[in-house]
Every structure is written in structure tokens, then in C-alpha cells.
Design a protein around this motif. Structure first.
Motif, PDB file in Angstrom:
ATOM      1  N   PHE A 176       0.801  -1.340   0.166  1.00 56.67           N
ATOM      2  CA  PHE A 176      -0.172   0.025   0.170  1.00 56.67           C
ATOM      3  C   PHE A 176       0.719   1.273   0.221  1.00 56.67           C
ATOM      4  N   ALA A 177       0.498   2.267  -0.697  1.00 54.50           N
ATOM      5  CA  ALA A 177       1.191   3.611  -0.753  1.00 54.50           C
ATOM      6  C   ALA A 177       0.225   4.625  -1.193  1.00 54.50           C
ATOM      7  N   LYS A 178       0.593   5.847  -0.839  1.00 52.54           N
ATOM      8  CA  LYS A 178      -0.066   6.928  -1.280  1.00 52.54           C
ATOM      9  C   LYS A 178      -0.440   6.959  -2.615  1.00 52.54           C
ATOM     10  N   GLU A 179       0.645   6.683  -3.494  1.00 50.65           N
ATOM     11  CA  GLU A 179       0.800   6.591  -4.809  1.00 50.65           C
ATOM     12  C   GLU A 179       1.940   5.880  -5.385  1.00 50.65           C
ATOM     13  N   ILE A 180       1.629   5.001  -6.259  1.00 52.58           N
ATOM     14  CA  ILE A 180       2.510   4.307  -6.799  1.00 52.58           C
ATOM     15  C   ILE A 180       3.155   4.991  -7.969  1.00 52.58           C
ATOM     16  N   GLY A 181       4.372   4.475  -8.582  1.00 51.56           N
ATOM     17  CA  GLY A 181       4.881   4.974  -9.704  1.00 51.56           C
ATOM     18  C   GLY A 181       6.072   5.927  -9.459  1.00 51.56           C
ATOM     19  N   LYS A 182       6.538   6.430 -10.624  1.00 50.51           N
ATOM     20  CA  LYS A 182       7.809   7.470 -10.526  1.00 50.51           C
ATOM     21  C   LYS A 182       7.541   8.537 -11.272  1.00 50.51           C
ATOM     22  N   LYS A 183       7.992   9.713 -10.993  1.00 46.30           N
ATOM     23  CA  LYS A 183       8.079  10.668 -11.805  1.00 46.30           C
ATOM     24  C   LYS A 183       8.964  10.819 -12.731  1.00 46.30           C
ATOM     25  N   ASP A 184       8.537  11.570 -14.192  1.00 50.31           N
ATOM     26  CA  ASP A 184       9.484  11.972 -15.266  1.00 50.31           C
ATOM     27  C   ASP A 184      10.238  10.683 -15.784  1.00 50.31           C
ATOM     28  N   SER A 185       9.446   9.399 -15.870  1.00 47.76           N
ATOM     29  CA  SER A 185      10.115   8.203 -16.240  1.00 47.76           C
ATOM     30  C   SER A 185      10.049   7.960 -17.612  1.00 47.76           C
ATOM     31  N   PHE A 186       9.099   8.692 -18.416  1.00 44.19           N
ATOM     32  CA  PHE A 186       9.349   8.458 -19.874  1.00 44.19           C
ATOM     33  C   PHE A 186       8.849   9.778 -20.867  1.00 44.19           C
ATOM     34  N   VAL A 187       9.602  10.064 -22.032  1.00 45.29           N
ATOM     35  CA  VAL A 187       9.304  10.875 -23.082  1.00 45.29           C
ATOM     36  C   VAL A 187       8.937  10.156 -24.396  1.00 45.29           C
ATOM     37  N   PHE A 188       7.585  10.654 -24.868  1.00 47.89           N
ATOM     38  CA  PHE A 188       7.328   9.948 -26.160  1.00 47.89           C
ATOM     39  C   PHE A 188       7.107  11.228 -26.930  1.00 47.89           C
TER      40      PHE A 188
ATOM     41  N   ASN B  99      13.248   5.021 -21.627  1.00 45.99           N
ATOM     42  CA  ASN B  99      12.034   5.050 -21.010  1.00 45.99           C
ATOM     43  C   ASN B  99      11.846   4.034 -20.070  1.00 45.99           C
ATOM     44  N   GLU B 100      10.895   4.312 -18.838  1.00 42.84           N
ATOM     45  CA  GLU B 100      10.974   3.267 -17.866  1.00 42.84           C
ATOM     46  C   GLU B 100       9.199   3.284 -17.771  1.00 42.84           C
ATOM     47  N   ILE B 101       8.829   2.271 -18.452  1.00 44.48           N
ATOM     48  CA  ILE B 101       7.249   1.872 -18.587  1.00 44.48           C
ATOM     49  C   ILE B 101       6.678   1.222 -17.447  1.00 44.48           C
ATOM     50  N   ALA B 102       5.933   1.500 -16.583  1.00 41.19           N
ATOM     51  CA  ALA B 102       5.320   0.683 -15.740  1.00 41.19           C
ATOM     52  C   ALA B 102       4.113   1.522 -15.206  1.00 41.19           C
ATOM     53  N   VAL B 103       3.075   0.813 -14.601  1.00 38.65           N
ATOM     54  CA  VAL B 103       1.924   1.360 -14.282  1.00 38.65           C
ATOM     55  C   VAL B 103       2.049   2.391 -13.245  1.00 38.65           C
ATOM     56  N   GLY B 104       1.542   3.467 -13.200  1.00 34.61           N
ATOM     57  CA  GLY B 104       1.666   4.376 -12.214  1.00 34.61           C
ATOM     58  C   GLY B 104       2.760   5.291 -12.647  1.00 34.61           C
ATOM     59  N   ASN B 105       3.588   5.202 -13.310  1.00 36.67           N
ATOM     60  CA  ASN B 105       4.570   6.222 -13.651  1.00 36.67           C
ATOM     61  C   ASN B 105       3.969   7.427 -14.514  1.00 36.67           C
ATOM     62  N   TYR B 106       4.831   8.506 -14.207  1.00 36.77           N
ATOM     63  CA  TYR B 106       4.433   9.874 -15.025  1.00 36.77           C
ATOM     64  C   TYR B 106       5.483  10.136 -16.065  1.00 36.77           C
ATOM     65  N   GLY B 107       5.155  10.785 -16.957  1.00 33.18           N
ATOM     66  CA  GLY B 107       6.015  11.176 -18.104  1.00 33.18           C
ATOM     67  C   GLY B 107       5.297  12.135 -19.156  1.00 33.18           C
ATOM     68  N   TYR B 108       5.817  12.283 -20.206  1.00 28.43           N
ATOM     69  CA  TYR B 108       5.473  13.331 -21.240  1.00 28.43           C
ATOM     70  C   TYR B 108       5.163  12.888 -22.590  1.00 28.43           C
ATOM     71  N   LEU B 109       3.948  13.564 -23.237  1.00 27.99           N
ATOM     72  CA  LEU B 109       3.751  13.161 -24.490  1.00 27.99           C
ATOM     73  C   LEU B 109       4.040  14.735 -25.181  1.00 27.99           C
ATOM     74  N   ARG B 110       4.967  14.523 -26.502  1.00 32.50           N
ATOM     75  CA  ARG B 110       5.098  15.876 -27.020  1.00 32.50           C
ATOM     76  C   ARG B 110       4.997  15.686 -28.516  1.00 32.50           C
ATOM     77  N   ASP B 111       4.038  16.834 -29.084  1.00 36.88           N
ATOM     78  CA  ASP B 111       4.239  16.674 -30.563  1.00 36.88           C
ATOM     79  C   ASP B 111       4.298  17.651 -31.256  1.00 36.88           C
ATOM     80  N   ARG B 112       4.238  17.919 -32.613  1.00 35.24           N
ATOM     81  CA  ARG B 112       4.407  19.236 -33.387  1.00 35.24           C
ATOM     82  C   ARG B 112       3.604  20.249 -33.367  1.00 35.24           C
ATOM     83  N   TYR B 113       2.311  19.858 -32.707  1.00 32.50           N
ATOM     84  CA  TYR B 113       0.994  20.798 -33.013  1.00 32.50           C
ATOM     85  C   TYR B 113       0.681  21.314 -31.692  1.00 32.50           C
ATOM     86  N   GLY B 114       1.809  21.374 -30.732  1.00 33.03           N
ATOM     87  CA  GLY B 114       1.440  21.958 -29.374  1.00 33.03           C
ATOM     88  C   GLY B 114       1.171  21.168 -28.177  1.00 33.03           C
ATOM     89  N   ILE B 115       0.722  19.792 -28.300  1.00 27.98           N
ATOM     90  CA  ILE B 115       0.675  18.768 -27.000  1.00 27.98           C
ATOM     91  C   ILE B 115       1.851  18.712 -26.652  1.00 27.98           C
TER      92      ILE B 115
END
Length: 708
Positions: A167-179, A614-630
């Protein structure tokens, strides 16, 4: 192919040569593993072992799964099996836990309840505060259901290591991937669903039973006054009182308060305005909140009054009486026998119970002793002040109201403007008007119509005074009015008409609801109506009030934003203070769209990701970036991995909801305004994109045909 260990319930072991082995992890859920195998000679033993309770092990992680379903499909020579398994932690469902816990509990105590007498263990990986279940209980359910209840109650997440639950307040890691679009992913798309948005909500905290004296304000003695209920009526001249209070209250003058609005606010909050005003004059200080127990203004003055009223109720309805024997100005020695007497004399909900715990001077006054001779006598001061407004002892009327009084009270508000969401004579909507009348007569009621329609028993014509008349199907009503008699209704109609009185026959309702407490007041007797369908106890001798209540409006509820979009009302039987309630209401409001991000293709392999690790696991945070501003920070909600390397299938990932704040929408508005300024004066002809169907077909002859 991947060899998966398989074990039968009897302990027999073999391996199954499987393909398309996919493991799916999802937040707050049990992992699953799907695979296929061919029932040929290599898998003969495994094929014979396919049965309930068989365990399959993922050799890459050691995690165990039980077979959930088997689907063999015949082919020319063999049967091809499609197998679905679920993580062994789902064995929690095997246990039905009859024991329960209630009240305030630690996470450890709840986990002990969950795992006691089972094969499971647990690990708490964060410092997690206790949770108060109130009168609700945890337990008497299957283990997996209890696990879900624990996660919801403590607002935590969990993951499994076979039979150990973490049990944890939140599982996963921050800044673990960039697509990044056209680097290691392609065509990032977003879908925003606006249909689930809400911006405003009303809620109540823990209920408290208030004796409805129907009056019974006593000014014959200080002791009698202290035994009066905090919502008692003292029969004052309202106009005289409000004028005198406006002239004498430093707070009214310092904050420009409308005294009549303040009167309505306090009364709707379940406290006697006569006593509140008198109390304020005894305790006032222009630099503080409504009473000197509140060291600073918390918001607008009317909200401050509600905060103070909620505090008054929480102290007046305390389970035990703890007198303020001492204060900064002085003290007297505690007297256990006197405290015991006061406990009996000044029961829950009385003015004395509040005063004795909040003001040392009142303790000294009732005890007949003084911890500081310069301190005044606040109870006697209140009695004198209320008498100066024409107040007197008011005996409770036998009927609690009497036929005609409800209609007479309501009629005086004909002409009040219609204000959406309003609930006072300065402006109200249909449900706000009805709630105001009911609350005036000591019957708790609040908006919207879908709440009010369940506060009694459905009745047909002829309607009687005090009945609530509804339009629309029960559970989805859109309008409510108050019956003044069998032929007449009063309602807050719309912004054009305001509050009006008209014949019921001019617009017959779809159904009506008769509230038992209101019916008792109309009949002039006790509550004898059969109202078994009422969801709340509204008998004539008790009414329901709350330790705290309020409304939360998100920034997006402003008129120049999205306006008020009401969420279902919230209630809690454990929350007893205003700040906690407002935090809970804010959490309930869904003032952002449901957002889903998808991509056409993602490369998970380092060799093709241009050095991006990229470290891909449930709960991990990361970024999605594209050429249209996302460029958005997202969280992985679900991840499916294929274990066998030679599979033609690709891993898939589901990204969770992005919560937009007000800054996001302000930026969009600014960008829209900038675009409008740049827009051409006249619309230009826009050439639509060329599609495949627009391309003419060209027949190209083969070279041999042209030369032939």
C-alpha cells in the motif's frame, strides 16, 4: 514461444509452450496474463492439466496467476487454446471476512482485518493517516471487496508481489518517460469529453439531532435562557432588533453588512438570530470575525456567519461537556459535582452547553464565582439585550405551527426575484424558495429538486398546505412549488416572473410529496402521518441538522466561465468541521473534461528510441510531445507487455486523464481572442484537404504494350 510453468491443484508440475503471452497491469486492479498454446505433443501434459485452480507462473517476474477461463478451438490436427489468467492476489475473494471494524481506524488495523487468518501479508510503504468510518463498518464481505473499500477510504493505491499487498499513497515514479511525435511515437491524439463536467456542489457533514421546540426560548432567568435551544425563538420585534444591531455592531459597520441578509443566513444555518446577535454584541471586536473566537475574517461576512454557526453547533452538540474553568483572564477550580449537574441541566443543543465550553466568564457566572472580578456576565447580558428588543419567554405551541401559518409566511415573499441557485429572500430559484420556507419552520431542507422530492411520501390531489409539488419524473424533476392550499401554489417561476402565486389548475404538477414534519405542523398536532418512504427522520419532535454544511463553487462556476453545473449533493457522517467539508466538496467536483490520449504507434525498444531511456510501468508519470503543441504530463493507467520475444504483437499503453486547471482555460481564451483579432474581415474560401477519393485514376500501360 515462452515456456510457462504450470501447477495443478494436486501439486503436479509441467511447462506449457505458449505464444502471445501478454501481461496487463492496471492501476487499482488485479493484473492478468493471457496466452495461447497448441495442444500438440509438446504440450500434452499441460493440456491435460487445464482445469480450475491451476497456477501459471510468469518466468520473467516470478508472479503467479490462476486460470480464469479456457477457450480451446479445434483446428485440422490440434486444438488451439486461448487462456486467460488473473493474479493470485485475486484469491482474496476466496475469503469471506465476517468481522467488522467501525469508527476511526488506522490502515494497519484495516489490513489486519483483511489478512487475518489468510495466506496474505501486507506492507504499508507510506505514512498514511487514520480514517473515520463513522457509523459505517468495514468487513462482512469478500476479501477483494474489502481491499477496494480500504483503497477508497484511505485514498491510496496498491500493487501485488504474489501474496503480499503493498500500500502507498501513490505508486509509480515521476518523469520516467518521454514519447515524442515522429521520434519514438507517431500521431498523438487527444479526445476531450465535456459531458461529465460539474462546477458546483452542496454538501453536509455529520448529522446531529436537534430537538425542535417550536419556540421555547426562555428569558425568565439566566438558567432558563441557558437551557434554551440554540435555534430557539424569543419573540423579538425583528425590525427593532435588526435596526439596533446595525447601529451597535462594530462588525456590521466595518464590513458593510446587510443585517436582514445576515438574519436569514444565520436562521438557515440552524441558529437563533436573536441569540446570535445578542451574543455578538457581548463579544464583539471590529477587527475580528463574527465572535472573538474567530481571529480573522474567513471570507465574505455571510460565509463567516455560517462558519461560526457550524462551530456553535459542533460545540453545543458535543457528547461530553467540558467547562472552560480557566482563561487568560483568570480561573476557578474545577468542580466535578457542578460539572455533572451542568451535564444534566444543559443537554445537547442548548445555549448553555455552548457557553459553558466556549466562555470562561459564563462558567464563572453560572458557578456564582469569579476568576476575574472585571469580567462581565455574558448570559445575563444576552437576556437583557434580547428583552430590549421586545423578547420574552415563548412557550412551544402545541401544534408546532398550525394550519395557515405556513401559507401566510410564504405569501409575504411573492415578488422576490428569481436567481438561479439562490436560497434567500434576496433571490432564489424554485428549490431555494421551498427550502427556505421549510427551514424557517425548523424542517431541514436544501436544494436541488432531486433532493427535495425524496423528503416525504408521494401523494395525489387534493393537495394540502405545505405539500411540495413537482414537475418531471421522480428522480429527474426540473421544477418544484409549494402548495398554499388545495387550489393554490406559490413558486419561484423564472427570471421573468419571479416568485408568484397562482392556481394549481393553471399548471398541474406531475406528483407531490408530503413531508411528515410539515404535515404535523399544518394539522396542529403530532406527526401521525404514515411516511415510511421518507429517507430522513423528520418527525415532529426531532429534525435533522448538521455539524457543518456548505457549497463549493469551482473557479469555472463563474458566469464568465462555464457557470454552475451542479454535482450530486455530498454528505458525510464523519466530517464535523467546515474546512474538511469544503476540501471534500472540492474533491467531488469534476471541473475538467475526461481526457484520453492515444497514439498510432510507440517504440518501446531502446535501440529505436534515439537514446531516450523510458521506464514504462503502471503509475509512472512522463510526457507526450508533438509538433502541434501537445506537451502534457500524463500517467500510465494500464500497460500490456508481451513476454515472448518472437511475437508479432506489440506492447500497448493507456495514458490516464489529464486534469486541466483554470490556467489552461484562461490560456485557451487568450489564444482564441488573439486569433479573433487576426481573423480576416470577410470569410475566405477555404480549400478542403485533398483526400484519396479526389485523386484521379491514371491508367499506365505496360512498356511492352506501348511498343507492341
Amino acid at each position: 514461444m515462452l515456456n510457462l510453468p504450470i501447477r495443478s491443484p494436486a501439486g503436479k508440475e509441467a511447462t506449457v509452450q505458449a505464444y502471445n503471452v501478454a501481461v496487463t497491469d492496471t492501476l487499482k486492479s488485479f493484473p492478468t496474463m493471457n496466452f495461447s498454446f497448441i495442444g500438440d505433443g509438446v504440450n500434452e501434459a499441460a493440456e491435460k492439466m487445464i482445469m480450475p485452480r491451476v497456477i501459471i507462473t510468469d518466468p520473467t517476474t516470478g508472479q503467479q496467476y490462476r486460470i480464469a477461463s479456457s477457450n480451446p478451438v479445434p483446428t485440422a490436427r490440434f486444438r488451439v487454446y486461448a487462456i486467460t489468467t488473473i493474479h493470485i492476489a485475486h484469491d482474496l475473494h476466496d475469503y469471506y471476512i465476517e468481522n467488522t471494524v467501525t469508527g476511526s481506524q488506522s490502515l494497519k488495523a484495516c489490513c489486519d482485518l483483511l489478512t487475518g487468518g489468510t495466506k496474505f501479508k501486507y506492507s504499508i510503504d507510506d505514512n498514511i493517516s487514520d480514517h473515520d468510518f463513522g457509523s459505517d463498518s468495514l468487513g462482512n464481505a469478500h476479501g477483494d471487496d474489502i481491499l477496494s473499500s480500504i483503497a477508497s477510504a484511505f485514498d491510496i493505491e496498491y500493487w501485488f508481489d504474489n501474496c503480499t499487498i503493498h500500500f502507498a499513497k501513490e505508486i509509480g515514479k515521476k518523469d520516467s518517460f518521454v514519447f515524442i511525435d515522429r521520434v519514438n511515437t507517431s500521431k498523438i491524439q487527444v479526445n476531450e469529453d465535456y459531458t461529465t463536467i460539474t462546477t458546483a456542489i452542496k454538501g453536509t457533514g455529520k448529522q446531529i439531532e436537534v430537538q425542535n421546540n417550536g419556540g421555547n426560548g426562555n428569558l425568565d432567568s439566566v438558567e432558563g435562557f441557558a437551557k434554551s435551544m440554540i435555534n430557539a425563538d424569543f419573540g423579538v420585534n425583528k425590525q427593532q432588533m435588526c435596526q439596533d444591531f446595525a447601529n451597535r455592531s462594530q462588525k456590521v459597520q466595518a464590513r458593510g453588512v446587510d443585517v436582514n441578509r445576515l438574519y436569514d443566513t444565520i436562521k438557515n444555518a440552524g441558529v437563533s438570530p436573536e441569540w446570535f446577535f445578542a451574543y455578538e454584541l457581548q463579544e464583539q471586536n471590529a477587527n475580528m470575525g463574527w465572535l472573538n473566537h474567530w481571529s480573522y475574517p474567513h471570507g465574505d461576512p455571510y460565509n463567516d456567519a455560517v462558519v461560526v454557526c457550524n462551530w456553535i453547533k459542533s460545540i453545543a452538540y458535543s457528547d461530553t461537556l467540558n467547562p472552560a474553568w480557566s482563561a487568560a483572564e483568570g480561573s476557578i477550580s474545577p468542580d466535578p459535582s457542578l460539572q455533572s449537574k451542568w451535564e444534566q441541566d444543559y443537554g445537547k443543543g442548548t445555549i448553555g452547553r455552548l457557553y459553558l465550553q466556549a466562555t470562561a466568564a459564563a462558567v464563572w457566572e453560572l458557578a456564582g464565582r469569579s476568576g476575574n472580578a472585571s469580567m462581565g456576565k455574558p448570559l445575563a447580558g444576552c437576556v437583557s439585550t434580547i428583552k430590549g428588543w421586545g423578547g420574552h419567554t415563548v412557550q412551544a405551541p402545541s401544534g408546532g405551527g398550525g394550519s395557515g401559518q405556513i401559507a401566510a409566511f410564504a405569501r409575504q415573499y411573492a415578488g422576490v426575484p428569481y436567481v438561479w441557485g439562490g436560497n434567500s429572500p434576496s433571490g432564489w430559484d424554485c428549490s431555494g424558495f421551498v427550502a427556505y420556507v421549510y427551514n424557517h419552520f425548523g424542517i431541514p431542507m436544501h436544494q436541488p429538486t432531486t433532493y427535495e422530492e425524496y423528503q416525504g411520501q408521494v401523494v395525489g390531489p387534493p393537495y394540502q398546505e405545505g405539500d411540495m409539488l413537482f414537475w418531471g419524473a421522480r428522480g429527474n424533476t426540473y421544477h418544484v412549488a409549494l402548495a398554499l392550499d388545495s387550489n393554490t401554489l406559490e413558486m419561484a417561476a423564472n427570471p421573468e416572473r419571479g416568485t408568484v402565486i397562482q392556481a394549481i389548475s393553471a399548471w398541474p404538477p406531475d406528483f407531490a410529496v408530503r413531508n411528515s414534519a410539515m404535515a404535523a405542523k399544518v394539522s396542529g398536532g403530532d406527526d401521525s402521518s404514515d411516511d415510511s418512504s421518507s429517507d430522513t427522520d423528520t418527525s415532529s419532535d426531532t429534525t435533522t441538522q448538521y455539524t457543518c454544511q456548505g457549497e463549493y463553487d469551482s473557479p469555472m462556476a463563474a458566469d464568465d466561465k462555464w457557470g454552475k453545473i451542479w454535482a450530486d449533493p455530498f454528505s458525510s457522517d464523519t466530517i464535523t468541521d467546515q474546512d474538511t467539508l469544503m476540501a471534500a466538496l472540492k474533491k467531488q467536483v469534476h471541473d475538467y473534461p475526461d481526457v484520453q490520449y492515444t497514439t498510432d504507434w510507440i517504440t518501446f525498444k531502446d535501440a529505436f528510441s534515439h537514446g531516450i531511456k523510458n521506464e514504462i510501468a503502471v503509475g509512472n508519470y512522463g510526457y507526450l510531445r508533438d509538433r502541434y503543441g501537445i506537451d502534457v504530463n500524463v500517467r500510465i493507467q494500464s500497460y500490456t507487455r508481451y513476454r515472448d520475444r518472437d511475437t508479432t504483437q506489440t506492447d500497448t499503453v493507456t495514458f490516464g486523464n489529464k486534469i486541466f486547471g483554470i490556467d489552461e482555460w484562461n490560456n485557451r481564451e487568450n489564444q482564441a481572442n488573439a486569433a479573433l483579432h487576426k481573423a480576416p474581415k470577410k470569410p475566405e474560401t477555404v480549400t478542403p484537404p485533398v483526400t484519396f477519393d479526389d485523386i484521379q485514376t491514371i491508367n499506365v500501360k505496360k512498356e511492352s504494350e506501348e511498343n507492341g
